[in-house]
Scaffold this motif. Structure first.
Motif, PDB file in Angstrom:
ATOM      1  N   VAL A 148      47.616  31.421  32.388  1.00 25.07           N
ATOM      2  CA  VAL A 148      46.244  31.930  32.441  1.00 25.07           C
ATOM      3  C   VAL A 148      45.901  32.295  33.879  1.00 25.07           C
ATOM      4  O   VAL A 148      46.025  31.463  34.792  1.00 25.07           O
ATOM      5  CB  VAL A 148      45.242  30.862  31.940  1.00 25.07           C
ATOM      6  CG1 VAL A 148      43.816  31.417  31.944  1.00 25.07           C
ATOM      7  CG2 VAL A 148      45.631  30.360  30.559  1.00 25.07           C
ATOM      8  N   GLY A 149      45.477  33.534  34.099  1.00 27.85           N
ATOM      9  CA  GLY A 149      45.069  33.984  35.427  1.00 27.85           C
ATOM     10  C   GLY A 149      43.574  34.231  35.465  1.00 27.85           C
ATOM     11  O   GLY A 149      42.889  34.221  34.442  1.00 27.85           O
ATOM     12  N   PHE A 150      43.075  34.461  36.656  1.00 23.35           N
ATOM     13  CA  PHE A 150      41.660  34.720  36.882  1.00 23.35           C
ATOM     14  C   PHE A 150      41.505  35.983  37.697  1.00 23.35           C
ATOM     15  O   PHE A 150      42.403  36.357  38.446  1.00 23.35           O
ATOM     16  CB  PHE A 150      41.006  33.550  37.635  1.00 23.35           C
ATOM     17  CG  PHE A 150      40.833  32.358  36.752  1.00 23.35           C
ATOM     18  CD1 PHE A 150      41.941  31.608  36.391  1.00 23.35           C
ATOM     19  CD2 PHE A 150      39.600  32.027  36.239  1.00 23.35           C
ATOM     20  CE1 PHE A 150      41.806  30.537  35.536  1.00 23.35           C
ATOM     21  CE2 PHE A 150      39.452  30.950  35.386  1.00 23.35           C
ATOM     22  CZ  PHE A 150      40.556  30.204  35.037  1.00 23.35           C
ATOM     23  N   ALA A 151      40.349  36.627  37.555  1.00 20.72           N
ATOM     24  CA  ALA A 151      40.051  37.764  38.406  1.00 20.72           C
ATOM     25  C   ALA A 151      38.560  37.776  38.669  1.00 20.72           C
ATOM     26  O   ALA A 151      37.767  37.433  37.788  1.00 20.72           O
ATOM     27  CB  ALA A 151      40.478  39.058  37.726  1.00 20.72           C
ATOM     28  N   ALA A 152      38.205  38.100  39.881  1.00 20.00           N
ATOM     29  CA  ALA A 152      36.799  38.301  40.213  1.00 20.00           C
ATOM     30  C   ALA A 152      36.626  39.793  40.455  1.00 20.00           C
ATOM     31  O   ALA A 152      37.291  40.353  41.315  1.00 20.00           O
ATOM     32  CB  ALA A 152      36.438  37.489  41.454  1.00 20.00           C
ATOM     33  N   GLU A 153      35.778  40.421  39.660  1.00 20.75           N
ATOM     34  CA  GLU A 153      35.596  41.872  39.789  1.00 20.75           C
ATOM     35  C   GLU A 153      34.103  42.182  39.916  1.00 20.75           C
ATOM     36  O   GLU A 153      33.271  41.522  39.286  1.00 20.75           O
ATOM     37  CB  GLU A 153      36.160  42.605  38.562  1.00 20.75           C
ATOM     38  CG  GLU A 153      37.638  42.339  38.280  1.00 20.75           C
ATOM     39  CD  GLU A 153      38.570  42.966  39.299  1.00 20.75           C
ATOM     40  OE1 GLU A 153      38.125  43.850  40.061  1.00 20.75           O
ATOM     41  OE2 GLU A 153      39.745  42.559  39.355  1.00 20.75           O
ATOM     42  N   THR A 154      33.791  43.199  40.713  1.00 18.96           N
ATOM     43  CA  THR A 154      32.388  43.592  40.872  1.00 18.96           C
ATOM     44  C   THR A 154      32.067  44.848  40.068  1.00 18.96           C
ATOM     45  O   THR A 154      30.916  45.091  39.730  1.00 18.96           O
ATOM     46  CB  THR A 154      32.061  43.867  42.351  1.00 18.96           C
ATOM     47  OG1 THR A 154      33.022  44.780  42.868  1.00 18.96           O
ATOM     48  CG2 THR A 154      32.078  42.585  43.170  1.00 18.96           C
ATOM     49  N   GLU A 155      33.076  45.678  39.767  1.00 21.18           N
ATOM     50  CA  GLU A 155      32.810  46.910  39.013  1.00 21.18           C
ATOM     51  C   GLU A 155      33.944  47.196  38.035  1.00 21.18           C
ATOM     52  O   GLU A 155      35.060  46.709  38.234  1.00 21.18           O
ATOM     53  CB  GLU A 155      32.643  48.089  39.972  1.00 21.18           C
ATOM     54  CG  GLU A 155      33.849  48.325  40.835  1.00 21.18           C
ATOM     55  CD  GLU A 155      33.502  49.134  42.084  1.00 21.18           C
ATOM     56  OE1 GLU A 155      34.034  50.240  42.219  1.00 21.18           O
ATOM     57  OE2 GLU A 155      32.693  48.649  42.883  1.00 21.18           O
ATOM     58  N   ASP A 156      33.664  47.993  37.011  1.00 26.56           N
ATOM     59  CA  ASP A 156      34.623  48.282  35.936  1.00 26.56           C
ATOM     60  C   ASP A 156      35.415  47.017  35.599  1.00 26.56           C
ATOM     61  O   ASP A 156      36.641  46.978  35.658  1.00 26.56           O
ATOM     62  CB  ASP A 156      35.564  49.430  36.332  1.00 26.56           C
ATOM     63  CG  ASP A 156      36.431  49.879  35.138  1.00 26.56           C
ATOM     64  OD1 ASP A 156      36.116  49.484  33.988  1.00 26.56           O
ATOM     65  OD2 ASP A 156      37.418  50.602  35.364  1.00 26.56           O
ATOM     66  N   VAL A 157      34.638  45.968  35.253  1.00 27.46           N
ATOM     67  CA  VAL A 157      35.197  44.623  35.100  1.00 27.46           C
ATOM     68  C   VAL A 157      36.330  44.601  34.062  1.00 27.46           C
ATOM     69  O   VAL A 157      37.410  44.056  34.312  1.00 27.46           O
ATOM     70  CB  VAL A 157      34.063  43.643  34.715  1.00 27.46           C
ATOM     71  CG1 VAL A 157      34.609  42.291  34.349  1.00 27.46           C
ATOM     72  CG2 VAL A 157      33.070  43.522  35.872  1.00 27.46           C
ATOM     73  N   LEU A 158      36.110  45.256  32.911  1.00 28.11           N
ATOM     74  CA  LEU A 158      37.124  45.223  31.859  1.00 28.11           C
ATOM     75  C   LEU A 158      38.329  46.102  32.211  1.00 28.11           C
ATOM     76  O   LEU A 158      39.480  45.700  32.009  1.00 28.11           O
ATOM     77  CB  LEU A 158      36.522  45.632  30.515  1.00 28.11           C
ATOM     78  CG  LEU A 158      35.480  44.648  29.961  1.00 28.11           C
ATOM     79  CD1 LEU A 158      35.019  45.076  28.576  1.00 28.11           C
ATOM     80  CD2 LEU A 158      36.005  43.217  29.931  1.00 28.11           C
ATOM     81  N   GLY A 159      38.064  47.264  32.776  1.00 24.04           N
ATOM     82  CA  GLY A 159      39.145  48.181  33.178  1.00 24.04           C
ATOM     83  C   GLY A 159      40.042  47.554  34.238  1.00 24.04           C
ATOM     84  O   GLY A 159      41.277  47.515  34.096  1.00 24.04           O
ATOM     85  N   ASN A 160      39.412  47.040  35.280  1.00 25.55           N
ATOM     86  CA  ASN A 160      40.185  46.387  36.336  1.00 25.55           C
ATOM     87  C   ASN A 160      40.895  45.147  35.817  1.00 25.55           C
ATOM     88  O   ASN A 160      42.030  44.862  36.212  1.00 25.55           O
ATOM     89  CB  ASN A 160      39.280  45.994  37.507  1.00 25.55           C
ATOM     90  CG  ASN A 160      38.875  47.194  38.348  1.00 25.55           C
ATOM     91  OD1 ASN A 160      39.595  48.190  38.424  1.00 25.55           O
ATOM     92  ND2 ASN A 160      37.711  47.109  38.974  1.00 25.55           N
TER      93      ASN A 160
END
Ligand code: CTP
Ligand code: CA
Length: 228
Positions: A148-160
């Motif tokens: 299981v990984g994690f990501a912090a995204e500010t834009e195009d959250v699902l795409g990125n």
């Protein structure tokens, strides 16, 4: 949430969780760091323990009390976190990479404290750290291991998030929508759980323990599916 109603559906499951944020030394007293508190990683540890798992935490610069019943290994830098994960991972059925691992480290860590000796300050040259999540996802110690990984995204959250999931090769990616005072140092999070099979589970603004429980639900499905 009533913890008394939680199933012991992780009993017998060995779980490795990274938590906190790495510190990359500049000299003996200074470092490049980040604002990760370790709360989300520790919530993963506590909820896994409550559901019967055997838990090892690789803890990077966390000041919270140890989750009761977990084995805790303390690390400082990304290199130390990587070493600890590579040592601990072979026994793990599930690996949760909740730590904020620094992308870059100073090329040289000065042996003595840097002094402001009147000269112009020198830029700090950086090198990229190895991607631990990609490494443990693409070269697994056993095929049934769930990563299981994690990501912090500010834009195009699902795409990125989708691109990141594919690039890393993990099974689940927990995507945090950051900004507007969320995620770092707060008690609530808003996340989506992306799966390698294409599914998306949205988790509304919830406490970190509830987010962790929702992610464990997805993990349990995979552990069970692999075993049957
Ligand atoms: N991670 C890792 N090793 C690194 C950097 C990140 O294992 N050197 C892991 C983190 O623990 C997290 C996941 O990778 O589970 C995603 O981290 P994130 O910073 O969102 O992704 P990056 O690939 O570093 O991309 P970005 O350029 O957006 O920071
Ligand atoms: Ca990063």
């Amino acid at each position: 949430l009533n913890r008394g109603n939680l199933p012991a559906d992780l009993r017998g499951c060995r779980v490795l969780i990274t938590a906190g944020g790495t510190r990359e030394p500049i000299d003996p007293v200074r470092y490049l760091g980040n604002h990760s508190s370790g709360r989300q990683g520790y919530a993963f540890a506590e909820t896994a323990l409550a559901r019967g798992a055997e838990v090892t935490v690789v803890s990077a610069n966390v000041t919270l009390p140890d989750p009761a019943g977990a084995t805790v290994r303390r690390v400082g830098s990304a290199a130390e976190l990587r070493e600890a994960v590579l040592q601990e991972r072979s026994g793990a059925d599930v690996i949760v990479m909740a730590a904020a691992v620094a992308d870059f480290r100073p090329v040289n860590s000065a042996e003595g404290k840097l002094k402001k000796d009147g000269a112009q300050p020198q830029p700090v040259a950086l090198a990229q750290n190895p991607d631990i999540l990609a490494e443990i996802s693409q070269d697994r110690t056993h095929s049934s291991q769930v990563v299981v990984g994690f990501a912090a995204e500010t834009e195009d959250v699902l795409g990125n998030g989708r691109s990141k999931l594919a690039a890393k090769g993990c099974d689940l990616l927990v995507v945090n929508r950051v900004g507007e005072g969320r995620a770092f140092g707060t008690t609530d999070n808003q996340v989506a759980v992306l799966s390698a099979d294409g599914s998306v589970a949205d988790i509304p603004l919830s406490e970190k323990a509830d987010i962790a429980d929702r992610v464990w639900d997805s993990v349990v499905e995979r552990v069970t599916n692999d075993a049957s």
